[in-house]
Motif scaffolding. Sequence first.
Motif, short mmCIF file in Angstrom:
data_model
loop_
_atom_site.label_atom_id
_atom_site.label_comp_id
_atom_site.label_asym_id
_atom_site.label_seq_id
_atom_site.Cartn_x
_atom_site.Cartn_y
_atom_site.Cartn_z
N THR A 115 -24.72 -16.71 23.60
CA THR A 115 -24.28 -15.58 24.42
C THR A 115 -25.28 -14.43 24.39
OG1 THR A 115 -23.03 -14.61 22.58
CG2 THR A 115 -21.84 -16.09 24.08
N THR A 118 -28.01 -13.54 27.14
CA THR A 118 -27.73 -12.80 28.37
C THR A 118 -27.73 -11.31 28.08
OG1 THR A 118 -26.06 -12.33 30.05
CG2 THR A 118 -25.25 -13.15 27.96
N PHE A 135 -21.72 -11.26 33.71
CA PHE A 135 -21.38 -12.34 32.77
C PHE A 135 -19.89 -12.66 32.84
CE2 PHE A 135 -20.98 -13.13 27.88
CZ PHE A 135 -20.84 -14.47 28.08
#
Length: 409
Positions: A115, A118, A135
């Motif tokens: 994660t 991003t 996202f």
Amino acid sequence: MSAFRTLDDLPPDQRVLVRLDLNSPVEDGVVRDNRRFSRHAETVAELAEAGHRVALMAHQGRPGRDTFVSLAQHADVLAEHAGVDVDFVADTFGDDALEAVRDLDAGDVLLLENTRMTDDELPEREPEEHAASDFVETLAPEFDAYVNDAYSAAHRKHASLVGFPLRLPSYAGRVMQTEYEANTAIADREFDGNVTMVVGGAKATDVIGVMEALDETVDRFLLGGVAGELFLRAAGYPVGEDVETDLFDDQWDANEETIRAVLEERRDRVLLPSDLAFEGDEGDRAEVAVDDIETKERAFLDIGSDTVADYEPVIRDSEAVFVKGALGVFEDERFSVGTVGVLEAIADTDCFSVVGGGDTSRAITMYGMSEGDFSHVSIAGGAYIRALTGEPLPAVELLVRSAEADSSG
């Protein structure tokens, strides 16, 4: 009854987005197995066996660090523990990720890429801001429900932790559920007998805050590690200073006033080490009584055997024992006496016991003890501290908000 919903409340046949914490040591590019995989595997296996279509999110390291790597290896390690296949896609919320999510069949498990790869993930922002990020807005519509199992990251306001609960019906995974219940017990439960806290580790600033916050709850504190030396320094002993280390002086400067106040106000409730261990001239373990120390000339690496003997009857006389931090450098067998001795004393009693704080719980399996001999063994660090001190955990608060929002219609 929990303030949030758990997997017991999850409807059947769901497309589920699950947040885990698989952050692990990385050595020479190889991700090392640890207890987080085995614990989270229970949630993953339960969801897969129930026939849900499961996509997993997790983080690893931080940008710029050697531990900031892909989650490709994590998928294999997790699959081994969960007993189910875990596919991996090297994408977080782009076209490849969305295609892989849409291809999931009942019982399939997919791990998305780190994660933290991003830009939307890491900034500490309010949940509403995260919920409006690309996202979250891109990924959330692909799912029916969100499950947060990452209790150890629950103190963070990151997108994958606090953004999705505002977009999806949200539930606690088994790790989140058990960690929350055990770690809040010190504040939520009433114990008829003595409550003892074992205080150690290298981050004295954290545990001093815990000692202040739990003044009304804990009857006795047993000290070791860096905190133990700093309290000995406040009591007038020539220890708690940096020799071959950089652990003591800065923390002393930051906390001297608080340490002296705690010691003055609660001296009868704070047990300090009576002896300390160090590496002798022959490379063996050597011990010295604190009363015999004239100057600190070498690093102390553990509490001494007499101190362990002092602490054991206190533990056996307790109805509840909470552990925060190791009492010595237990990874070196020579200096495991304090940590292991205290843990074995806890394991031998029928008290309610929670062991937490960074790597401390590793000593249990490392030295042949059984996790079953403790009420709960936590895999959390920062979140454990927050729970003990009563500070809010943003990710937990969002699970509660989600449950309240749905119950109110």
